[in-house]
Design a protein around this motif. Structure first.
Motif, short mmCIF file in Angstrom:
data_model
loop_
_atom_site.label_atom_id
_atom_site.label_comp_id
_atom_site.label_asym_id
_atom_site.label_seq_id
_atom_site.Cartn_x
_atom_site.Cartn_y
_atom_site.Cartn_z
N THR A 1 0.79 -1.32 -0.01
CA THR A 1 -0.02 -0.03 -0.19
C THR A 1 0.72 1.19 -0.16
O THR A 1 0.52 2.24 -0.56
N PHE B 1 1.11 4.54 -3.08
CA PHE B 1 0.65 5.78 -2.55
C PHE B 1 0.67 6.72 -3.83
O PHE B 1 -0.11 7.84 -3.78
N MET C 1 -4.59 4.42 8.22
CA MET C 1 -5.27 4.43 6.85
C MET C 1 -7.01 5.21 7.32
O MET C 1 -7.48 5.73 6.49
N SER D 1 -7.27 8.52 8.14
CA SER D 1 -7.44 9.51 7.16
C SER D 1 -8.83 9.73 6.42
O SER D 1 -9.06 10.49 5.64
N TYR E 1 -1.62 9.56 7.69
CA TYR E 1 -1.02 8.54 6.80
C TYR E 1 0.73 8.41 7.16
O TYR E 1 1.32 7.68 7.28
N VAL F 1 1.02 5.41 9.38
CA VAL F 1 1.24 4.40 8.64
C VAL F 1 2.61 4.18 8.36
O VAL F 1 2.99 2.88 8.22
N VAL G 1 -9.74 4.93 1.53
CA VAL G 1 -8.86 4.78 2.60
C VAL G 1 -9.51 4.10 4.05
O VAL G 1 -8.82 3.38 4.45
N GLY H 1 -8.00 0.70 5.03
CA GLY H 1 -7.72 0.34 6.45
C GLY H 1 -8.24 -1.03 6.79
O GLY H 1 -7.52 -1.58 7.69
N THR I 1 -6.41 -3.86 5.73
CA THR I 1 -5.25 -3.98 6.30
C THR I 1 -5.07 -4.61 7.61
O THR I 1 -4.08 -5.05 8.18
#
Length: 397
Positions: A37, A41, A101, A104, A117, A121, A179, A183, A186
């Protein structure tokens, strides 16, 4: 009559399979979701520039901070992993990355994204990436090169799959929905982290003369390129989807180069040094020629060439370091290289942003990147000559 029973000495070695395949699969998924990820970006970067009407210089500090933490927290991650466990550090890193994430979603400015971020992140990636390589090298010995190559290929696979996925999410749900969904996805890294059993639970007993050690740790360092590529393609007149596809092209060939380059460290067909120098030099040539592309086909070709060649030298970088410095110095040299790479990631994007705002073109930037890599290749090429002369001097004495 007394008889003496011969006792065969044994030792404990990694399983080279078994639960190691579960660990390898988990590490690959972690690299797919988090470093993958981070390297994708560039797609979000274009969207953030558009939504928040930010300048390239101001916005570039966001990925710069993220990449700096991603690279430079390697030594800290190693220390924490030793004191606690790879599982614990991965759980903490995964939580930071996923939370950053999802937070955000509430961003209303680039400044907010510096924290959600860039900082969160970045910390998550910096903590969770090194354990993937460390634990895989512990579980594999004879197949360590191949296993390490597969492990680090996760980020390359992520950069193949995630850019078009992110672009689809942006088109469908906007940056907030994109996002938030990423997230949530993730969070799966937490499941992977729970599968990181200590290798001591799965060691095998073998005769003392078995086993070899030829593994490597590898640093992912082609991201000062991945962040700018979509913006460059858009500036050249291509649409967002085509620009995002270039990241997938780079990563697809990068994947082949990584697995192939790392697997070559398991055999002695050609000296590893030649693969390294060839990959480094070719990647520099590809970058230097990329600004000359006059069509999407030519641009795709140079992107693919860069991906293949950079993946090859990244896959065997620390194998070369181990050969030159010795395995006992590998940990310290790897930590230093992580930190130096992190500093470059911190200052690189803002500098590129300033250059672009002044000349309104990314072409000189890519040309400069290529020349730097070519000069680096030239320096590496003289290493054998220096070693040969030193050997002659020692023999003369």
């Amino acid at each position: 009559m007394l008889t003496r029973k011969k006792v065969r000495r044994t030792k404990m070695i990694p399983p080279d399979g078994g639960w190691g395949w579960v660990v390898l699969s988990s590490a690959l998924i972690v690299n797919f979701l988090i470093p993958g990820t981070v390297k994708s970006f560039g797609v979000l970067f274009v969207e953030f520039l558009h939504v928040f009407k930010a300048s390239s210089t101001a916005a570039s500090w966001m990925p710069a901070l993220c990449y700096f933490l991603y690279s430079s927290l390697g030594p800290l991650s190693s220390i924490l992993s030793t004191k606690y466990s790879y599982r614990t550090v991965t759980l903490i890193g995964g939580t930071f990355a996923a939370s950053g994430m999802m937070l955000s979603y509430f961003a209303n400015s680039v400044t907010y994204l510096y924290i959600s971020y860039g900082l969160m992140v970045g910390i998550g990636a910096g903590l969770s990436f090194p354990p993937t390589v460390y634990i895989v090298t512990q579980y594999f010995e004879k197949l360590r090169g191949m296993a390490t190559g597969l492990c680090i290929s996760g980020s390359a696979i992520g950069t193949i799959v995630l850019p078009p996925l992110l672009q689809h999410l942006l088109d469908r749900f906007g940056y907030r929905g994109a996002v938030l969904i990423m997230g949530a996805i993730t969070l799966n890294t937490l499941v992977c982290g729970l599968l990181y059993h200590p290798v001591e639970q799965h060691m095998k007993i073998v005769p003392l003369d078995d086993g070899i050690d030829n593994g490597a740790l590898t640093l992912d360092d082609n991201t000062n390129f991945m962040i700018l590529l979509p913006s460059y393609a858009i500036a050249e007149g291509f649409d967002k989807n085509s620009s995002a596809l270039l990241l997938s092209i780079v990563s697809a060939l990068d994947l082949i180069g990584r697995i192939g380059g790392a697997s070559l460290s398991d055999i002695d067909f050609v000296p590893k040094y030649y693969y390294f120098v060839c990959g480094l030099g070719t990647s520099g040539i590809a970058l230097a020629l990329l600004p000359m592309a006059t069509s999407y086909t030519m641009l795709s070709f140079f992107c693919g060439l860069f991906g293949l060649s950079s993946g090859m030298y990244i896959g065997i970088t620390t194998v070369i370091l181990a050969d030159m410095l010795g395995t006992e110095k590998l940990s310290s040299s790897y930590g230093i290289s992580l930190f130096v790479n992190g500093v470059l990631q911190l200052v690189g994007p803002p500098i590129c942003g300033v250059i672009f705002e002044n000349i309104l073109s990314y072409k000189p930037i890519f040309l400069a990147f290529g020349i730097i890599l070519i000069l680096g290749t030239a320096l590496w090429a003289v290493v054998p000559l220096i070693k040969r002369n030193n050997k002659k001097d020692i023999e003369a004495i």
